[in-house]
Scaffold this motif. Structure first.
Motif, mmCIF file in Angstrom:
data_model
loop_
_atom_site.group_PDB
_atom_site.id
_atom_site.type_symbol
_atom_site.label_atom_id
_atom_site.label_comp_id
_atom_site.label_asym_id
_atom_site.label_seq_id
_atom_site.Cartn_x
_atom_site.Cartn_y
_atom_site.Cartn_z
ATOM 1 N N SER A 73 36.412 48.852 31.819
ATOM 2 C CA SER A 73 35.380 49.384 31.289
ATOM 3 C C SER A 73 34.683 50.320 32.154
ATOM 4 N N ARG A 74 35.698 49.548 33.671
ATOM 5 C CA ARG A 74 34.618 51.020 34.202
ATOM 6 C C ARG A 74 35.175 51.797 34.738
ATOM 7 N N ARG A 75 36.717 51.752 34.448
ATOM 8 C CA ARG A 75 37.443 52.694 35.150
ATOM 9 C C ARG A 75 37.663 52.752 36.558
ATOM 10 N N PHE A 81 39.612 47.808 41.948
ATOM 11 C CA PHE A 81 39.290 46.480 40.344
ATOM 12 C C PHE A 81 39.506 45.382 41.192
ATOM 13 N N SER A 82 40.158 45.426 42.494
ATOM 14 C CA SER A 82 40.738 44.183 43.048
ATOM 15 C C SER A 82 39.660 43.286 43.649
ATOM 16 N N LEU A 83 38.412 44.190 44.542
ATOM 17 C CA LEU A 83 37.585 43.864 45.207
ATOM 18 C C LEU A 83 36.664 43.443 43.928
ATOM 19 N N GLU A 84 36.171 44.206 43.234
ATOM 20 C CA GLU A 84 35.233 44.472 42.472
ATOM 21 C C GLU A 84 35.752 42.831 41.612
ATOM 22 N N ALA A 144 45.714 47.900 35.214
ATOM 23 C CA ALA A 144 44.431 47.688 33.737
ATOM 24 C C ALA A 144 44.111 48.934 34.382
ATOM 25 N N PRO A 145 44.125 49.787 35.771
ATOM 26 C CA PRO A 145 42.500 50.909 35.316
ATOM 27 C C PRO A 145 43.362 51.847 33.879
ATOM 28 N N ALA A 146 44.938 52.210 35.374
ATOM 29 C CA ALA A 146 45.952 53.269 34.200
ATOM 30 C C ALA A 146 46.029 53.122 32.284
#
Length: 397
Positions: A73-75, A81-84, A144-146
């Motif tokens: 949801s954070r786009r 994405f991997s780091l977070e 996932a982001p796309a």
């Protein structure tokens, strides 16, 4: 010369496979000195699919997808994405410890945790149909982001007549919402609604498994081995039959493990250790049901495993058959039997080659004095822990 596992940086699938292999060395049943692991894992996968011996609590099957759904949801960009996701998983350790939970990943290592829960539960999430995305974690981080952006664009169209595109889904559409306060307020206790969801996922995705029967009809039992469960007589016949194969294999392999340790103690000329292992072998002989082993139909086990997608190599089948025949011929008294000892030594040398403890003095000196003596229980401790989390929430403790 030390052994190593290597993968190319751009090959995410190979990287994930290598990490899974490395994790096996920390699993309680994975000291596979005589090459029985393929049979053990095949039986476990059929009985208790989606489980692993290094899983701890059942609610991680929900915490992990809740975490990833929040990140989607954070786009975020793929690299972010991997780091977070790693930061997110580590941030959940302290809240879980604050709630005095057992089985928390990172309870000892905290921020230095190497194997994250997401990697431990990743395969099981797919097996149970909770994870819709079909790929490795590395693939997921890139995609996932796309996929999240495409799902958002589809929702903005607000077209009720449009067919939903299942390929855009990363998680099961019925996944319950994360509880209020997530992720700062955390617990590993399962709510009734979550329990019903997990029960239905298992029953739907793995309908022919013993795990499915247990989540639908099972009652709590603290038995150490699955064939000792008080509901054994009510289990489906295929599960009972496979458990019987598993029980006999566990007995036979335990005897081989004791002899393996006897042989190594003799090789190292450690009389006290050799005597200790001989006593253990004698205790095994008193426990093992040799009359059942004599009637054991090994061909039936190979057929079941092959039909369920877990074929066993001819070399492994041959070793188990030859060893079982030796157990029967000696009536379990094989500590000094030359043929039995030769069978064990040849099997280990074939598997380990130059690192065999029978031929490599350095490897023998590094031997800790006992190895491979845990009985095969086919991930029952993990399964029983999961049931201990699930059944009370279903009011079936």
């Amino acid at each position: 010369m030390t052994s190593s596992l290597t993968w190319l940086d751009h090959d995410s699938a190979a990287r994930d496979r290598s990490l899974r292999v490395l994790s096996l060395f920390r699993e309680k049943e994975s000291r596979d000195e005589l090459g029985i692991g393929s049979i053990r894992d095949g039986i476990a996968d059929i009985l208790f699919p989606g489980t692993s011996t290094i899983q701890t609590r059942l609610r991680y099957m929900l915490l992990v997808p809740w975490m990833y759904r929040e990140l989607e949801s954070r786009r975020l960009a793929p690299r972010s994405f991997s780091l977070e996701s790693r930061k997110f998983e580590l941030s959940m350790v302290e809240p879980l410890l604050d709630s005095n939970e057992r089985g928390v990943f990172g309870a000892q290592s905290r921020g230095d945790l190497k194997r994250l829960p997401s990697s431990v539960y990743w395969a099981g999430l797919r097996t149970w149909g909770i994870r819709a995305f079909d790929g490795s974690q590395s693939d997921y981080f890139r995609s996932a982001p796309a996929l999240a952006l495409k799902r958002a664009a589809r929702r903005r169209k607000d077209d009720d007549d449009a067919d939903p595109n299942a390929s855009l889904n990363t998680w099961h559409l019925g996944l319950p919402a994360a509880p209020e306060g997530f992720p700062t307020k955390l617990s590993l206790k399962i709510s009734p609604d979550e329990a019903q969801y997990l029960r239905d996922r298992i029953a739907t995705s793995c309908p022919d498994s013993l795990l499915s029967w247990l989540v639908l009809y099972g009652r709590s039992d603290d038995c150490r081995e699955p064939w000792l469960h008080h509901q054994l007589g009510s289990f489906p016949k295929p599960a009972r039959d496979l458990l019987e194969h598993g029980r006999l294999l566990s007995d036979v392999v335990e005897g081989a493990a004791w002899l393996y340790n006897v042989c190594l103690a003799d090789k190292r000329q450690d009389e006290a250790l050799g005597q200790s292992h001989r006593e253990g072998l004698e205790e095994w002989r008193e426990r093992a049901c040799l009359s059942d082993i004599k009637k054991w139909n090994l061909g039936e086990l190979w057929d079941v495993l092959a039909s369920r997608g877990h074929p066993v190599s001819s070399a492994t089948r041959g070793f188990v058959a030859d060893w079982t025949a030796r157990v029967i011929a000696t009536r379990g008294e094989f500590a000094e039997d030359d043929l039995a000892r030769d069978l064990i030594e040849r099997r280990e040398r074939t598997l380990k080659k130059s690192r065999s403890r029978f031929t490599n003095r350095g490897a023998l000196n590094q031997w800790g004095g006992s190895s491979g003596l845990n009985r095969l229980v086919y991930r029952w401790p993990t399964t029983n822990d999961f049931l201990g989390d699930l059944l009370p929430a279903l009011r079936r403790s």
